[in-house]
Scaffold this active site. Structure first.
Site, PDB file in Angstrom:
ATOM      1  N   ARG A   1      -4.226   1.202   4.232  1.00  0.00           N
ATOM      2  CA  ARG A   1      -5.575   1.560   3.821  1.00  0.00           C
ATOM      3  C   ARG A   1      -5.593   3.056   3.529  1.00  0.00           C
ATOM      4  O   ARG A   1      -4.913   3.840   4.204  1.00  0.00           O
ATOM      5  CB  ARG A   1      -6.599   1.229   4.911  1.00  0.00           C
ATOM      6  CG  ARG A   1      -6.843  -0.257   5.102  1.00  0.00           C
ATOM      7  CD  ARG A   1      -7.523  -0.878   3.886  1.00  0.00           C
ATOM      8  NE  ARG A   1      -7.885  -2.281   4.091  1.00  0.00           N
ATOM      9  CZ  ARG A   1      -7.136  -3.304   3.705  1.00  0.00           C
ATOM     10  NH1 ARG A   1      -5.968  -3.073   3.119  1.00  0.00           N
ATOM     11  NH2 ARG A   1      -7.559  -4.538   3.904  1.00  0.00           N
TER      12      ARG A   1
ATOM     13  N   GLU B   1     -11.748   4.273  -3.279  1.00  0.00           N
ATOM     14  CA  GLU B   1     -11.475   3.216  -4.254  1.00  0.00           C
ATOM     15  C   GLU B   1     -12.793   2.651  -4.769  1.00  0.00           C
ATOM     16  O   GLU B   1     -13.748   2.506  -3.995  1.00  0.00           O
ATOM     17  CB  GLU B   1     -10.650   2.095  -3.599  1.00  0.00           C
ATOM     18  CG  GLU B   1      -9.294   2.556  -3.105  1.00  0.00           C
ATOM     19  CD  GLU B   1      -8.486   1.438  -2.454  1.00  0.00           C
ATOM     20  OE1 GLU B   1      -8.921   0.269  -2.511  1.00  0.00           O
ATOM     21  OE2 GLU B   1      -7.422   1.734  -1.892  1.00  0.00           O
TER      22      GLU B   1
ATOM     23  N   HIS C   1      -4.338  -0.575  -5.803  1.00  0.00           N
ATOM     24  CA  HIS C   1      -4.451  -1.518  -4.680  1.00  0.00           C
ATOM     25  C   HIS C   1      -4.034  -2.930  -5.109  1.00  0.00           C
ATOM     26  O   HIS C   1      -4.808  -3.884  -5.000  1.00  0.00           O
ATOM     27  CB  HIS C   1      -5.877  -1.526  -4.129  1.00  0.00           C
ATOM     28  CG  HIS C   1      -5.949  -1.989  -2.705  1.00  0.00           C
ATOM     29  ND1 HIS C   1      -6.924  -1.582  -1.835  1.00  0.00           N
ATOM     30  CD2 HIS C   1      -5.165  -2.851  -1.996  1.00  0.00           C
ATOM     31  CE1 HIS C   1      -6.754  -2.159  -0.656  1.00  0.00           C
ATOM     32  NE2 HIS C   1      -5.689  -2.931  -0.728  1.00  0.00           N
TER      33      HIS C   1
END
Length: 310
Positions: free
Chosen positions: A233, A262, A280
């Site tokens: 993360r 993000e 991602h």
């Protein structure tokens, strides 16, 4: 699997195509919009399961509003978006899909290591810019023989370690506790692991406990020539410290599948020549997403198997 259409399940967030439709064949499914509807108070006592997906939070207030909730099944490996303390106090069954995405995320970590150490992304930009005709691309470094530090030796970390052996890397790890099942050296602190590593791969859970775990001190310990790869993360790596370490040569590069903001990474990350940046996509394959959907569904089906609807 047999139909269990008498049991009410709440989606806390929109799901990828086909996932909600699959759940609706087995349960009475309610979309996330009902939480804000006037009739939610009447519906809430019927909800016995949650199908959740980040980044939409599962808050203590939502859990408290569902008096007969039994299970939370997450379309995700990470659970940092869930108020786990509140869920555990309630005694909820908590299921995630970490086993489904192990191989693809581990492959992504290896790809980012190669791309960053060998500077493949920069080399591709070099060719596309027409610079090859003017001279050879600068030499990079070899991956073989380097020391790999893994932060988080769970399903994904163990899969990365297994792949690393093929590339001639030695492995050490850091986590909350030593794991006797693995032969790799354990380091009680992230800083200690970094000092014993050339490459640092982050694959631990996100959340408050690991926020900015990879900080300026860890990056200094990793040292010149060091590379950070993050497939966990974005919150785990302090981006200010990372950019400062790259600017002054404290480390050599970074490969990031995740970032703190993000889907709008800060411009300094996007434009940095020594950062390989992905959107991602570690688990973003058709096969893995299908497995994740099945695991989320099957956790609910298994939990309610044989139970009568209310």
């Amino acid at each position: 699997m047999s139909s269990q259409t008498g049991i009410d399940i709440l989606l806390t967030a929109p799901m990828p195509p086909g996932v909600a439709e699959d759940l609706a064949e087995r349960f009475i499914l309610h979309g996330p919009e009902v939480v804000e509807s006037p009739g939610f108070a009447e519906l809430a006592p019927r909800i016995r399961g949650l199908a959740a997906r980040p980044p939409v939070p599962v808050t203590a207030a939502l859990l408290a509003a569902l008096p007969n909730l039994e299970i939370l099944s997450s379309y995700s490996a990470g659970l940092e978006y869930v108020d786990l303390d509140a869920a555990r106090r309630r005694g909820l069954v908590i299921a995630n899909t970490s086993a489904a995405l192990t191989d693809d995320v581990a492959d992504t970590a290896i790809a980012l290591m190669l791309a960053t150490v060998r500077r493949f992304s920069a080399a591709e930009r070099f060719v596309r810019a027409g610079a090859w005709a003017e001279g050879a691309f600068p030499l990079s470094r070899s991956l073989a023989g380097r020391r790999l530090g893994i932060i988080g030796l769970g399903h994904i970390g163990a899969a990365i370690a297994a792949r690393a052996a093929v590339f001639g890397l030695s492995v050490g790890y850091h986590g909350p506790r030593e794991k006797a099942a693995f032969p790799y050296p354990f380091h009680p602190t992230a800083e200690g692991l970094a000092a014993a590593s050339d490459l640092l791969v982050v694959c631990c859970p996100g959340g408050p406990e690991t926020r900015h775990l990879v900080n300026a001190a860890v990056l200094r310990a990793l040292g010149p020539g060091g590379v950070v790869v993050n497939v966990a993360r974005g919150s785990v790596v302090d981006e200010d410290a990372l950019l400062a370490a790259l600017a002054d040569g404290t480390i050599a590069g970074a490969g990031l599948d995740v970032c703190e903001h993000e889907p709008t990474p800060r411009p300094e990350l996007i434009g940095h020549p020594d950062i390989v940046l992905l959107p991602h996509v570690g688990s973003a394959t058709e096969e893995t997403r299908a497995r994740m959907a099945r695991m989320m569904r099957d956790a609910l089906v298994t939990h309610f198997a044989g139970k009568e609807s209310v």
